[in-house]
Design an enzyme around this catalytic site. Structure first.
Site, PDB file in Angstrom:
ATOM      1  N   GLU A 142     -10.821   5.887   1.019  1.00 37.44           N
ATOM      2  CA  GLU A 142     -10.759   5.468   2.428  1.00 37.44           C
ATOM      3  C   GLU A 142     -11.208   6.610   3.330  1.00 37.44           C
ATOM      4  OE1 GLU A 142      -8.473   5.278   0.066  1.00 37.44           O
ATOM      5  OE2 GLU A 142      -6.884   3.852   0.551  1.00 37.44           O
ATOM      6  N   ASN A 198     -13.213   7.739  -4.140  1.00 39.31           N
ATOM      7  CA  ASN A 198     -12.372   8.926  -4.271  1.00 39.31           C
ATOM      8  C   ASN A 198     -13.136  10.006  -5.041  1.00 39.31           C
ATOM      9  OD1 ASN A 198     -11.961   7.054  -6.416  1.00 39.31           O
ATOM     10  ND2 ASN A 198      -9.951   7.857  -6.894  1.00 39.31           N
ATOM     11  N   ILE A 199     -12.939  11.234  -4.595  1.00 36.50           N
ATOM     12  CA  ILE A 199     -13.660  12.392  -5.133  1.00 36.50           C
ATOM     13  C   ILE A 199     -12.616  13.437  -5.510  1.00 36.50           C
ATOM     14  CG2 ILE A 199     -15.412  14.158  -4.686  1.00 36.50           C
ATOM     15  CD1 ILE A 199     -16.480  12.281  -2.432  1.00 36.50           C
ATOM     16  N   GLU A 200     -12.443  13.621  -6.830  1.00 39.96           N
ATOM     17  CA  GLU A 200     -11.390  14.517  -7.312  1.00 39.96           C
ATOM     18  C   GLU A 200     -11.918  15.933  -7.530  1.00 39.96           C
ATOM     19  OE1 GLU A 200      -9.620  12.392 -10.632  1.00 39.96           O
ATOM     20  OE2 GLU A 200      -8.628  11.017  -9.219  1.00 39.96           O
ATOM     21  N   CYS A 258      -2.754   5.179   0.364  1.00 44.19           N
ATOM     22  CA  CYS A 258      -1.773   6.255   0.485  1.00 44.19           C
ATOM     23  C   CYS A 258      -1.460   6.528   1.961  1.00 44.19           C
ATOM     24  CB  CYS A 258      -2.260   7.513  -0.219  1.00 44.19           C
ATOM     25  SG  CYS A 258      -3.374   8.524   0.767  1.00 44.19           S
ATOM     26  N   CYS A 293      -4.174   8.293   4.171  1.00 45.73           N
ATOM     27  CA  CYS A 293      -5.266   7.399   4.580  1.00 45.73           C
ATOM     28  C   CYS A 293      -4.802   6.439   5.670  1.00 45.73           C
ATOM     29  CB  CYS A 293      -5.814   6.638   3.378  1.00 45.73           C
ATOM     30  SG  CYS A 293      -6.724   7.725   2.261  1.00 45.73           S
ATOM     31  N   CYS A 351      -9.484  10.809  -0.918  1.00 45.66           N
ATOM     32  CA  CYS A 351      -9.373   9.385  -1.233  1.00 45.66           C
ATOM     33  C   CYS A 351     -10.613   8.616  -0.755  1.00 45.66           C
ATOM     34  CB  CYS A 351      -8.159   8.785  -0.552  1.00 45.66           C
ATOM     35  SG  CYS A 351      -6.579   9.342  -1.185  1.00 45.66           S
TER      36      CYS A 351
HETATM   37  N1  THU Z   1      -6.531   7.270  -4.146  1.00 47.50           N
HETATM   38  C1  THU Z   1      -7.423   6.780  -3.227  1.00 47.50           C
HETATM   39  O1  THU Z   1      -8.634   7.023  -3.333  1.00 47.50           O
HETATM   40  N2  THU Z   1      -6.937   6.046  -2.196  1.00 47.50           N
HETATM   41  C2  THU Z   1      -5.621   5.736  -2.020  1.00 47.50           C
HETATM   42  O2  THU Z   1      -5.252   5.209  -0.984  1.00 47.50           O
HETATM   43  C3  THU Z   1      -4.675   6.002  -3.106  1.00 47.50           C
HETATM   44  C4  THU Z   1      -5.089   7.075  -4.061  1.00 47.50           C
HETATM   45  C5  THU Z   1      -7.042   8.067  -5.259  1.00 47.50           C
HETATM   46  C6  THU Z   1      -6.703   9.520  -5.196  1.00 47.50           C
HETATM   47  C7  THU Z   1      -6.836   9.920  -6.658  1.00 47.50           C
HETATM   48  O3  THU Z   1      -8.203  10.200  -6.931  1.00 47.50           O
HETATM   49  C8  THU Z   1      -6.468   8.663  -7.427  1.00 47.50           C
HETATM   50  O4  THU Z   1      -6.528   7.600  -6.480  1.00 47.50           O
HETATM   51  C9  THU Z   1      -5.081   8.698  -8.058  1.00 47.50           C
HETATM   52  O5  THU Z   1      -4.131   9.077  -7.132  1.00 47.50           O
END
Ligand code: THU
Length: 130
Positions: free
Chosen positions: A55, A42-44, A86, A89, A53
């Site tokens: 995935e 995941n890359i915020e 989520c 994804c 996310c």
């Molecule tokens: N996140 C994912 O990378 N994949 C998911 O299926 C659920 C959420 C990440 C997004 C965000 O960076 C962190 O989890 C918290 O929501």
């Protein structure tokens, strides 16, 4: 490669996740039908809604390299129970994967839950609905 190795790739990705805001790392390993693996994190972003996310990072890396055929996805989190992908994804999985494709969800201490794309997203909206 074995499923254990795919799980290791997804778990190794946790250390690479860019999560300065949530501190909630997620890792993924997407496997092609010919056995190649694509790692995702995941890359915020300071503009939170731009977060990608793990995935989707794995899918977008693979699809942008020309891959279209996938056989397995592993998703890992530092969660007590296996992580739950989520909704966005799940819809991306549905775009590129057979409904029966296995998805392995991993949490801390070796917790694992085996699912399928259709199990994660029943009554899927796909190109057949267009
Ligand atoms: N996140 C994912 O990378 N994949 C998911 O299926 C659920 C959420 C990440 C997004 C965000 O960076 C962190 O989890 C918290 O929501």
């Amino acid at each position: 490669m074995s499923k254990k190795e795919w799980i290791d790739i997804a778990v190794d990705a946790l250390d690479k996740a860019y999560v300065p805001y949530s501190k909630f790392p997620v890792g993924a390993c997407l496997v092609t039908k010919d056995g190649k693996t694509y790692q995702g994190i995941n890359i915020e972003n300071a503009s939170f809604g731009l977060t990608n996310c793990a995935e989707r990072t794995a899918f977008f890396k693979a699809v942008s390299e020309g891959e279209r055929e996938f056989s397995h996805l592993v998703v890992a989190g530092h969660t007590p129970e296996p992580i739950s992908p989520c909704g966005a994804c799940r819809q991306v999985m549905a775009e590129f994967c057979d409904p029966a494709m296995p998805v392995t969800l991993v949490g801390d201490n070796g917790t694992v839950k085996e699912m399928t794309v259709e199990g994660l997203l029943p009554y899927i909206f796909t190109d057949k609905d267009l």
